[in-house]
Design a protein around this motif. Structure first.
Motif, PDB file in Angstrom:
ATOM      1  N   ILE A   7       0.844  -1.189   0.000  1.00  0.00           N
ATOM      2  CA  ILE A   7       0.000   0.000   0.000  1.00  0.00           C
ATOM      3  C   ILE A   7       0.883   1.244   0.000  1.00  0.00           C
ATOM      4  CG2 ILE A   7      -1.758   1.288   1.265  1.00  0.00           C
ATOM      5  CD1 ILE A   7      -2.626  -1.401   2.465  1.00  0.00           C
ATOM      6  N   LYS A   8       0.602   2.157  -0.943  1.00  0.00           N
ATOM      7  CA  LYS A   8       1.376   3.389  -1.052  1.00  0.00           C
ATOM      8  C   LYS A   8       0.455   4.584  -0.912  1.00  0.00           C
ATOM      9  CE  LYS A   8       4.730   1.241  -4.054  1.00  0.00           C
ATOM     10  NZ  LYS A   8       5.020   0.920  -5.423  1.00  0.00           N
ATOM     11  N   LYS A   9       0.997   5.636  -0.343  1.00  0.00           N
ATOM     12  CA  LYS A   9       0.256   6.879  -0.215  1.00  0.00           C
ATOM     13  C   LYS A   9       0.013   7.448  -1.609  1.00  0.00           C
ATOM     14  CE  LYS A   9       0.295  11.103   2.438  1.00  0.00           C
ATOM     15  NZ  LYS A   9       0.963  11.931   3.386  1.00  0.00           N
ATOM     16  N   PRO A  10      -1.191   8.011  -1.854  1.00  0.00           N
ATOM     17  CA  PRO A  10      -1.469   8.588  -3.172  1.00  0.00           C
ATOM     18  C   PRO A  10      -0.497   9.726  -3.488  1.00  0.00           C
ATOM     19  CG  PRO A  10      -3.476   8.488  -1.846  1.00  0.00           C
ATOM     20  CD  PRO A  10      -2.340   8.114  -0.955  1.00  0.00           C
ATOM     21  N   SER A  11      -0.069   9.799  -4.743  1.00  0.00           N
ATOM     22  CA  SER A  11       0.819  10.891  -5.176  1.00  0.00           C
ATOM     23  C   SER A  11       0.018  12.193  -5.208  1.00  0.00           C
ATOM     24  CB  SER A  11       1.388  10.583  -6.560  1.00  0.00           C
ATOM     25  OG  SER A  11       0.351  10.652  -7.531  1.00  0.00           O
ATOM     26  N   LYS A  12       0.726  13.308  -5.343  1.00  0.00           N
ATOM     27  CA  LYS A  12       0.054  14.615  -5.432  1.00  0.00           C
ATOM     28  C   LYS A  12      -0.877  14.667  -6.635  1.00  0.00           C
ATOM     29  CE  LYS A  12       1.736  16.761  -1.873  1.00  0.00           C
ATOM     30  NZ  LYS A  12       0.890  17.033  -0.730  1.00  0.00           N
ATOM     31  N   ASP A  13      -0.440  14.103  -7.764  1.00  0.00           N
ATOM     32  CA  ASP A  13      -1.291  14.080  -8.960  1.00  0.00           C
ATOM     33  C   ASP A  13      -2.551  13.251  -8.711  1.00  0.00           C
ATOM     34  OD1 ASP A  13       0.453  15.671 -10.381  1.00  0.00           O
ATOM     35  OD2 ASP A  13       1.467  13.978 -11.362  1.00  0.00           O
ATOM     36  N   GLU A  14      -2.390  12.104  -8.053  1.00  0.00           N
ATOM     37  CA  GLU A  14      -3.545  11.249  -7.746  1.00  0.00           C
ATOM     38  C   GLU A  14      -4.492  11.959  -6.782  1.00  0.00           C
ATOM     39  OE1 GLU A  14      -1.754   6.750  -8.207  1.00  0.00           O
ATOM     40  OE2 GLU A  14      -1.326   7.852  -6.358  1.00  0.00           O
ATOM     41  N   GLN A  15      -3.938  12.688  -5.818  1.00  0.00           N
ATOM     42  CA  GLN A  15      -4.773  13.436  -4.879  1.00  0.00           C
ATOM     43  C   GLN A  15      -5.584  14.502  -5.606  1.00  0.00           C
ATOM     44  OE1 GLN A  15      -1.468  14.232  -1.952  1.00  0.00           O
ATOM     45  NE2 GLN A  15      -3.144  13.968  -0.513  1.00  0.00           N
ATOM     46  N   GLU A  16      -4.931  15.248  -6.505  1.00  0.00           N
ATOM     47  CA  GLU A  16      -5.627  16.293  -7.268  1.00  0.00           C
ATOM     48  C   GLU A  16      -6.752  15.702  -8.108  1.00  0.00           C
ATOM     49  OE1 GLU A  16      -5.370  19.657  -7.295  1.00  0.00           O
ATOM     50  OE2 GLU A  16      -3.977  19.463  -5.627  1.00  0.00           O
ATOM     51  N   LEU A  17      -6.459  14.605  -8.798  1.00  0.00           N
ATOM     52  CA  LEU A  17      -7.466  13.947  -9.629  1.00  0.00           C
ATOM     53  C   LEU A  17      -8.607  13.411  -8.765  1.00  0.00           C
ATOM     54  CD1 LEU A  17      -8.368  13.070 -12.420  1.00  0.00           C
ATOM     55  CD2 LEU A  17      -6.965  11.006 -12.158  1.00  0.00           C
ATOM     56  N   ALA A  18      -8.266  12.869  -7.601  1.00  0.00           N
ATOM     57  CA  ALA A  18      -9.286  12.340  -6.693  1.00  0.00           C
ATOM     58  C   ALA A  18     -10.201  13.459  -6.188  1.00  0.00           C
ATOM     59  CB  ALA A  18      -8.630  11.611  -5.527  1.00  0.00           C
ATOM     60  N   ILE A  19      -9.635  14.639  -5.924  1.00  0.00           N
ATOM     61  CA  ILE A  19     -10.449  15.783  -5.480  1.00  0.00           C
ATOM     62  C   ILE A  19     -11.471  16.137  -6.561  1.00  0.00           C
ATOM     63  CG2 ILE A  19     -10.406  18.279  -5.029  1.00  0.00           C
ATOM     64  CD1 ILE A  19      -7.674  17.820  -3.637  1.00  0.00           C
ATOM     65  N   GLN A  20     -10.989  16.270  -7.793  1.00  0.00           N
ATOM     66  CA  GLN A  20     -11.876  16.625  -8.900  1.00  0.00           C
ATOM     67  C   GLN A  20     -12.932  15.541  -9.118  1.00  0.00           C
ATOM     68  OE1 GLN A  20      -9.212  17.136 -12.187  1.00  0.00           O
ATOM     69  NE2 GLN A  20      -8.110  18.819 -11.214  1.00  0.00           N
ATOM     70  N   SER A  21     -12.512  14.292  -9.086  1.00  0.00           N
ATOM     71  CA  SER A  21     -13.430  13.177  -9.312  1.00  0.00           C
ATOM     72  C   SER A  21     -14.459  13.079  -8.199  1.00  0.00           C
ATOM     73  CB  SER A  21     -12.655  11.859  -9.405  1.00  0.00           C
ATOM     74  OG  SER A  21     -11.730  11.902 -10.449  1.00  0.00           O
ATOM     75  N   TYR A  22     -14.011  13.259  -6.963  1.00  0.00           N
ATOM     76  CA  TYR A  22     -14.936  13.177  -5.820  1.00  0.00           C
ATOM     77  C   TYR A  22     -15.993  14.269  -5.915  1.00  0.00           C
ATOM     78  CZ  TYR A  22     -16.898  13.567  -1.175  1.00  0.00           C
ATOM     79  OH  TYR A  22     -17.775  13.661  -0.131  1.00  0.00           O
ATOM     80  N   ASP A  23     -15.569  15.486  -6.200  1.00  0.00           N
ATOM     81  CA  ASP A  23     -16.524  16.596  -6.305  1.00  0.00           C
ATOM     82  C   ASP A  23     -17.567  16.312  -7.378  1.00  0.00           C
ATOM     83  OD1 ASP A  23     -15.219  17.948  -4.284  1.00  0.00           O
ATOM     84  OD2 ASP A  23     -14.082  19.257  -5.635  1.00  0.00           O
ATOM     85  N   ALA A  24     -17.109  15.861  -8.546  1.00  0.00           N
ATOM     86  CA  ALA A  24     -18.034  15.570  -9.654  1.00  0.00           C
ATOM     87  C   ALA A  24     -18.953  14.406  -9.299  1.00  0.00           C
ATOM     88  CB  ALA A  24     -17.238  15.255 -10.919  1.00  0.00           C
ATOM     89  N   LEU A  25     -18.380  13.339  -8.750  1.00  0.00           N
ATOM     90  CA  LEU A  25     -19.174  12.145  -8.437  1.00  0.00           C
ATOM     91  C   LEU A  25     -20.207  12.432  -7.357  1.00  0.00           C
ATOM     92  CD1 LEU A  25     -19.665   9.140  -8.959  1.00  0.00           C
ATOM     93  CD2 LEU A  25     -17.941   8.637  -7.218  1.00  0.00           C
ATOM     94  N   SER A  26     -19.813  13.148  -6.311  1.00  0.00           N
ATOM     95  CA  SER A  26     -20.758  13.407  -5.222  1.00  0.00           C
ATOM     96  C   SER A  26     -21.933  14.263  -5.694  1.00  0.00           C
ATOM     97  CB  SER A  26     -20.064  14.036  -4.014  1.00  0.00           C
ATOM     98  OG  SER A  26     -19.463  15.251  -4.357  1.00  0.00           O
ATOM     99  N   SER A  27     -21.680  15.216  -6.593  1.00  0.00           N
ATOM    100  CA  SER A  27     -22.801  16.029  -7.090  1.00  0.00           C
ATOM    101  C   SER A  27     -23.716  15.204  -7.993  1.00  0.00           C
ATOM    102  CB  SER A  27     -22.294  17.274  -7.815  1.00  0.00           C
ATOM    103  OG  SER A  27     -21.634  16.929  -8.999  1.00  0.00           O
ATOM    104  N   VAL A  28     -23.156  14.284  -8.757  1.00  0.00           N
ATOM    105  CA  VAL A  28     -23.959  13.424  -9.632  1.00  0.00           C
ATOM    106  C   VAL A  28     -24.783  12.442  -8.798  1.00  0.00           C
ATOM    107  CG1 VAL A  28     -23.807  11.562 -11.341  1.00  0.00           C
ATOM    108  CG2 VAL A  28     -22.466  13.631 -11.640  1.00  0.00           C
TER     109      VAL A  28
END
Length: 151
Positions: A7-28
């Motif tokens: 198990i590895k900590k998410p990279s900064k790029d993965e964190q940024e993408l996860a933020i965008q994806s989470y925001d979009a998914l939660s609103s949908v």
């Protein structure tokens, strides 16, 4: 399935993408009316029906990733060895065996070997965290009452 060592900590790029994806998914998700919505994979144009509960779980995964948290998916009924349980709790295996023998954590025996449900280990860990937090609060209150705590 990945083990704890992979198990590895998410990279900064993965964190940024996860933020965008989470925001979009939660609103949908809030707009969905079906218990089995259909999603489309843009790259392949494939449409997939997915249980709403799984989509919400994906949202929780994205939220944790966006916060840089380490993630591991473990089936609830998974059993672990006493050594693995001790590692999870951050204690020695002999100490864990004492906890098992005292009945603090349930276990089963397979031949001579003890097996502990992962869920029971995590429940015990959470119980201990709550107990430690309460003890710290009690100590702070005691210090305040005795005038030992500077404000």
């Amino acid at each position: 399935m990945e083990t704890f060592k992979n198990i590895k900590k998410p990279s900064k790029d993965e964190q940024e993408l996860a933020i965008q994806s989470y925001d979009a998914l939660s609103s949908v998700i809030e707009q969905l009316k079906s218990d089995n919505p259909e999603i489309e994979i843009e790259e392949t144009q494939e449409r997939i029906k997915i249980p709403l509960s799984a989509l919400k779980f994906l949202g929780e995964i994205l939220k944790a990733m966006s916060q840089g948290k380490l993630l591991s998916l473990v089936p609830v009924a998974t059993e672990v060895t006493t050594q693995k349980a001790a590692e999870i709790l951050g204690c020695s295996r002999p100490h864990l065996v004492k906890l098992l023998e005292k009945g603090e954590i349930e276990y089963t025996k397979v031949g001579k070997h003890r097996r502990v449900k992962f869920e029971d280990v995590m429940n015990y860990k959470e119980k201990m965290k709550k107990s430690q937090k309460q003890q710290i609060i009690d100590i702070m209150k005691s210090d305040e009452e005795l005038g030992l705590y500077d404000s």
